[in-house]
Scaffold this motif. Structure first.
Motif, mmCIF file in Angstrom:
data_model
loop_
_atom_site.group_PDB
_atom_site.id
_atom_site.type_symbol
_atom_site.label_atom_id
_atom_site.label_comp_id
_atom_site.label_asym_id
_atom_site.label_seq_id
_atom_site.Cartn_x
_atom_site.Cartn_y
_atom_site.Cartn_z
ATOM 1 N N PRO A 254 21.990 -9.082 7.427
ATOM 2 C CA PRO A 254 21.525 -9.211 8.810
ATOM 3 C C PRO A 254 20.539 -10.353 9.013
ATOM 4 C CG PRO A 254 20.189 -7.591 7.680
ATOM 5 C CD PRO A 254 21.194 -8.083 6.660
ATOM 6 N N PHE A 255 20.353 -11.190 7.992
ATOM 7 C CA PHE A 255 19.374 -12.278 8.089
ATOM 8 C C PHE A 255 19.852 -13.371 9.039
ATOM 9 C CE2 PHE A 255 18.972 -10.267 3.933
ATOM 10 C CZ PHE A 255 17.623 -9.927 3.922
ATOM 11 N N TYR B 154 28.934 -7.050 -6.101
ATOM 12 C CA TYR B 154 28.359 -8.274 -5.536
ATOM 13 C C TYR B 154 26.862 -8.053 -5.419
ATOM 14 C CZ TYR B 154 26.787 -11.517 -1.917
ATOM 15 O OH TYR B 154 26.088 -12.460 -1.208
ATOM 16 N N ALA B 155 26.066 -8.972 -5.959
ATOM 17 C CA ALA B 155 24.612 -8.832 -5.975
ATOM 18 C C ALA B 155 23.976 -9.633 -4.848
ATOM 19 C CB ALA B 155 24.046 -9.304 -7.315
ATOM 20 N N ALA B 156 23.152 -8.960 -4.064
ATOM 21 C CA ALA B 156 22.400 -9.610 -2.987
ATOM 22 C C ALA B 156 21.214 -8.700 -2.665
ATOM 23 C CB ALA B 156 23.291 -9.837 -1.762
ATOM 24 N N THR B 157 20.605 -8.877 -1.502
ATOM 25 C CA THR B 157 19.487 -8.019 -1.146
ATOM 26 C C THR B 157 20.000 -6.632 -0.756
ATOM 27 O OG1 THR B 157 19.506 -8.592 1.205
ATOM 28 C CG2 THR B 157 18.199 -9.993 -0.274
ATOM 29 N N ALA B 158 19.221 -5.617 -1.060
ATOM 30 C CA ALA B 158 19.611 -4.255 -0.697
ATOM 31 C C ALA B 158 19.763 -4.119 0.811
ATOM 32 C CB ALA B 158 18.567 -3.266 -1.224
ATOM 33 N N LEU B 159 18.892 -4.784 1.549
ATOM 34 C CA LEU B 159 18.959 -4.744 3.011
ATOM 35 C C LEU B 159 20.255 -5.375 3.505
ATOM 36 C CD1 LEU B 159 17.703 -4.289 5.814
ATOM 37 C CD2 LEU B 159 16.526 -6.480 5.534
ATOM 38 N N GLY B 160 20.574 -6.553 2.993
ATOM 39 C CA GLY B 160 21.797 -7.226 3.392
ATOM 40 C C GLY B 160 23.032 -6.442 2.993
ATOM 41 N N ASN B 161 22.962 -5.782 1.850
ATOM 42 C CA ASN B 161 24.115 -5.017 1.380
ATOM 43 C C ASN B 161 24.395 -3.806 2.269
ATOM 44 O OD1 ASN B 161 24.311 -6.833 -0.682
ATOM 45 N ND2 ASN B 161 23.351 -5.526 -2.215
ATOM 46 N N ALA C 278 30.309 0.531 -0.930
ATOM 47 C CA ALA C 278 29.026 1.222 -0.895
ATOM 48 C C ALA C 278 27.921 0.242 -1.267
ATOM 49 C CB ALA C 278 29.022 2.404 -1.863
ATOM 50 N N ALA C 279 26.773 0.412 -0.650
ATOM 51 C CA ALA C 279 25.589 -0.375 -1.000
ATOM 52 C C ALA C 279 24.758 0.439 -1.972
ATOM 53 C CB ALA C 279 24.787 -0.707 0.244
ATOM 54 N N VAL C 280 24.474 -0.139 -3.148
ATOM 55 C CA VAL C 280 23.736 0.565 -4.201
ATOM 56 C C VAL C 280 22.452 -0.199 -4.485
ATOM 57 C CG1 VAL C 280 23.802 1.379 -6.582
ATOM 58 C CG2 VAL C 280 25.905 1.372 -5.215
ATOM 59 N N GLY D 193 17.952 -3.633 11.166
ATOM 60 C CA GLY D 193 17.861 -2.736 10.020
ATOM 61 C C GLY D 193 16.606 -2.885 9.186
ATOM 62 N N PHE D 194 15.672 -3.749 9.580
ATOM 63 C CA PHE D 194 14.425 -3.909 8.843
ATOM 64 C C PHE D 194 13.515 -2.714 9.105
ATOM 65 C CE2 PHE D 194 16.037 -8.064 8.492
ATOM 66 C CZ PHE D 194 15.267 -8.812 7.618
ATOM 67 N N THR D 195 12.839 -2.280 8.069
ATOM 68 C CA THR D 195 11.884 -1.183 8.179
ATOM 69 C C THR D 195 10.498 -1.682 7.783
ATOM 70 O OG1 THR D 195 12.106 -0.435 5.886
ATOM 71 C CG2 THR D 195 13.732 0.391 7.474
ATOM 72 N N ASN D 196 9.523 -0.790 7.851
ATOM 73 C CA ASN D 196 8.180 -1.162 7.414
ATOM 74 C C ASN D 196 8.156 -1.544 5.945
ATOM 75 O OD1 ASN D 196 7.237 -0.641 9.975
ATOM 76 N ND2 ASN D 196 6.526 1.424 9.495
#
Length: 238
Positions: A12-13, A157-164, A177-179, A226-229
């Motif tokens: 989502p960046f 595929y490796a990336a940021t957890a948020l992006g995944n 699935a995002a792990v 989807g960003f959180t604190n």
């Protein structure tokens, strides 16, 4: 005042919407900050990840969307104050048949194949964890890596957890699935980057970031992506 910022396809960046216009959390943050410091004409240029650093350093555009801050990258560009913290994770097939939940898990299985974008911190982290070069499959763009995952050419595929998480939402949780990387350390920080000759812009952006980050407006805008604190609060004390 005119300015050009470079972005890459990494929801989502940042990504290109169905209307052909750039969108995403980093793109929106850049536009809010730049308009606050007086820029009225903001052009967003889509590039590949490998073009970001040399493009900004060479003056092909004025500013990059946020990427992870590293010592090596800091030799090429100047970074702004951090704007988010984002830990690693994988996108895997929905049933994750090889049980891949960390770089160490990939390293333990010689038959595990990991997709990465070359030059990312994820590639470096995989190698540091013992993943073999022969297990790493490079892709220029995220969509190419996800397509390879869907047809079974790679296992993760490796990336940021948020992006995944955004990828899984878009592709479908019945397919992928995002792990989160359970063995990951504290989340690294991301920031805008500039040519080392562009200190005036860097300092102006920093002044506005220190004023704006953590505000109600900032949190509300980022929450829509989807960003959180958890992604925001770690940068507020810096």
């Amino acid at each position: 005042m005119k300015i050009t910022i470079a972005y890459i396809e990494e929801p989502p960046f940042g990504w290109t919407g169905h209307d052909g216009l750039p969108t995403g959390a980093d793109v929106e943050l850049a536009e809010v900050v730049l308009r606050a410091i007086g820029y009225t004409q903001i052009h967003c240029q889509r590039v590949t990840f490998e073009e970001l650093l040399p493009g900004a350093a060479g003056g092909r555009w004025n500013m990059n969307v946020p990427i992870f801050i590293t010592t090596e990258r800091s030799e090429t560009v100047d970074f702004s104050a951090p704007v988010w913290a984002a830990g690693d994770g994988f996108v895997v097939a929905a049933d994750n048949p090889k049980g891949l939940d960390s770089y160490a898990a990939v390293a333990r299985r010689e038959d595990a194949r990991l997709g990465v974008i070359p030059g990312t911190v994820q590639q470096a982290s995989a190698l540091e964890a013992g993943v073999r070069d022969t297990q790493i499959f490079p892709f220029a763009r995220q969509d190419e890596a996800i397509e390879a995952l869907l047809v079974g050419r790679i296992d993760a595929y490796a990336a940021t957890a948020l992006g995944n998480r955004a990828i899984a939402d878009r592709v479908g949780h019945d397919r992928v699935a995002a792990v989160a990387n359970v063995a990951g350390a504290s989340a690294p920080l991301g920031a805008f980057s500039f040519s080392k000759n562009n200190t005036v812009l860097r300092d102006a952006v920093n002044a506005e970031l220190h004023r704006y980050l953590g505000s109600a407006d900032h949190r509300q805008r980022m929450a829509t992506y989807g960003f959180t604190n958890d992604e925001i609060d770690p940068v507020l004390t810096r």
